[in-house]
Scaffold this active site. Structure first.
Site, PDB file in Angstrom:
ATOM      1  CD  GLU A  37      -1.713  -2.424   1.307  1.00  9.81           C
ATOM      2  OE1 GLU A  37      -2.478  -3.331   0.905  1.00  9.81           O
ATOM      3  OE2 GLU A  37      -0.626  -2.656   1.889  1.00  9.81           O
ATOM      4  CG  HIS A  69      -8.405  -7.792   7.645  1.00  8.67           C
ATOM      5  ND1 HIS A  69      -7.448  -8.169   8.546  1.00  8.67           N
ATOM      6  CD2 HIS A  69      -7.907  -8.093   6.417  1.00  8.67           C
ATOM      7  CE1 HIS A  69      -6.416  -8.691   7.893  1.00  8.67           C
ATOM      8  NE2 HIS A  69      -6.672  -8.656   6.604  1.00  8.67           N
TER       9      HIS A  69
END
Length: 328
Positions: A61, A130
């Site tokens: 990311e 998550h």
């Protein structure tokens, strides 16, 4: 003219239209190309537009968000997919120090027209790492714009607006909404865009205002139907749609209409979106309140892995109904 699309299909149609409208629009992220996207939002787009417009990135990311920001400074309009917004922390410097500040730090000479989108929600039993809901976090940084569509029509309209914006726009989606259906205007009916900073009344009411965004809007609509049928309480539901900029006038207007308010927010209660909205009401509409402001947020703990228990951690119709009944 309109037709029924899923939330996922509406997002895809918005992306497809913007790819056709502007050759500078590209889509980047993990598995967005040949694999058709982890959530199938980008399904078919790589086959249609090819590897110069839709391409996969490494599982980094920090790397691909940084690449997208650099590309945006050179005239590209990247749409970056995060598989989970929970992974924002890996690219935090890029997201808030680079993207958010470059226009200000350059005296308005540089723009960063990047869109970062993906799921930002709990409720899917994937655990604490998550399941973050970070819209309030990013809305706290000047220079960033944040939205959270609740319906297919808003998903399409907001993604198109976000892509055309010259500032970074972070679109917070919800995996539990991807299969939801709703009416979306036909492309032939005109360019369907939803402005940032404009909320929408999803249900008219007179007795209490339910103010929410994202999937919490759907929960509010379900609660409002039960409150009407079983208790005779007529709720108004305001969908914020955009977190930053925030439609302050719509918030104050509904509070002044019903004189009671419950804020529903999947964020944690400490420093969440509802905390900001509550302070806004307190400052500007206190005299219109006939009862204290109430909130329904996620319970203040990391996301619970057990899925059936997690459903009680998040805002749900039963929790909203119980809170509204305390105002009677």
């Amino acid at each position: 003219m309109s037709r029924t699309l899923t939330y996922r299909e509406a997002l895809r149609e918005g992306l497809d239209e913007e790819l056709a409208r502007d050759p500078n629009v590209v889509i980047m992220g993990e598995e967005v190309a040949q694999y058709n996207g982890a959530y199938k939002v980008t399904e078919g787009l790589w086959k249609k537009w090819g590897s110069k417009r839709i391409f996969d990135t490494p599982i980094s990311e920090a790397g691909f968000i940084g690449m997208g920001i650099g590309a945006s400074l050179l005239g590209v309009r990247p749409v970056m997919e995060l598989m989970f917004w929970s992974f924002h922390s890996v690219a935090f410097d890029q997201l808030v120090s680079n993207a958010a500040c470059v226009r200000y730090m350059s005296g308005g000479l540089c723009h960063c027209p990047i869109v970062i989108r993906g799921p930002a929600n709990g409720g899917t039993g994937v655990g604490a790492t998550h399941s973050h809901v970070p819209e309030a976090l990013f809305a706290a940084f000047p220079g960033l714009k944040v939205c959270a569509p609740a319906t297919p029509a808003d998903a399409k309209g907001l993604i198109k607006t976000a892509i055309r914006d010259n500032d970074p726009v972070y679109v917070m989606e919800n995996t539990l909404l991807y299969g939801n259906t709703g009416e979306v205007p036909e492309p032939a009916a005109g360019d369907h865009v939803v402005p940032l900073g404009l909320g929408e009344i999803k249900r008219q009411g007179t007795d209490v205002s339910l103010i929410a965004h994202g999937r919490s809007v759907i929960q509010c609509l379900a609660a409002a139907a039960t409150l009407q049928s079983e208790h005779g309480i007529n709720c108004e539901v305001l969908d914020l749609r955009s977190i930053r900029p925030l439609d302050q006038e719509a918030i104050l207007r509904t509070v002044r209409k019903t004189n009671r308010v419950v804020l529903v927010d999947e964020s944690k209660p400490f420093g969440g979106v509802s905390a900001m909205v509550g302070m806004l009401i307190q400052e500007h509409a206190f005299d219109s309140l006939d009862a204290p402001i109430k909130r329904v947020c996620s319970l203040d703990a990391p996301a619970i892995y057990s899925q059936h228990i997690e459903q009680e951690q998040l805002p749900n119709p039963n929790r909203i109904i119980a809170k509204v009944l305390t105002l009677a």
